[in-house]
Scaffold this motif. Structure first.
Motif: not given
Length: 141
Positions: A39-60
């Motif tokens: 969550l801390e990293q989420l609110y520092k993220s600026k791009t879609y790529g950064e957001l995608a990395r936060l959930t890359a290891d989780l199922p949809d």
């Protein structure tokens, strides 16, 4: 136009990812510590790529179709205010019946069972509210 990983994300995009992370935390896929870190990293993220990395290891997760089990559990749970109303009814009814019994034991004849007029209408209203009312707590905005 498709969202490329370099495109800037909006606050709404970050809120959707936060909801997905909360759901995965509720389902036990990530711990509270991992949730807080992401969550801390989420609110520092600026791009879609950064957001995608936060959930890359989780199922949809489809947040629109949450499991029915949790909704059924919510329906079965009684609002704390309703529990308090039933408790007040039970205590008041008990006190009235004790008073009636003391009067009955100290009188020569039969004493009309007046406590039923105290507990009856109140109990009917509570029963209808419990069975047909919305027993969920009101959500604060």
């Amino acid at each position: 136009m498709a969202n490329s990983p370099e495109m800037r994300a909006s606050d709404g995009d970050r809120d959707r990812v936060a909801a997905v992370l909360r759901e995965h935390t509720a389902q036990g896929r990530i711990t509270m510590d991992e949730f807080n870190e992401r969550l801390e990293q989420l609110y520092k993220s600026k791009t879609y790529g950064e957001l995608a990395r936060l959930t890359a290891d989780l199922p949809d997760v489809d947040l629109r179709n949450r499991p029915k089990v949790s909704k059924e559990v919510e329906k079965r749970e009684t609002h704390a205010g309703m529990k308090a109303a039933w408790s007040a009814w039970a205590i008041a009814s008990g006190v009235n019946w004790v008073v009636w019994l003391m009067v009955q034991l100290n009188s020569d004849g039969f004493v009309y069972p007046w406590p039923m007029w105290v507990m009856g209408p109140w109990g009917v209203i509570l029963l209808i509210s419990t069975l047909f009312g919305n027993n969920q707590p009101k959500r604060q905005p």
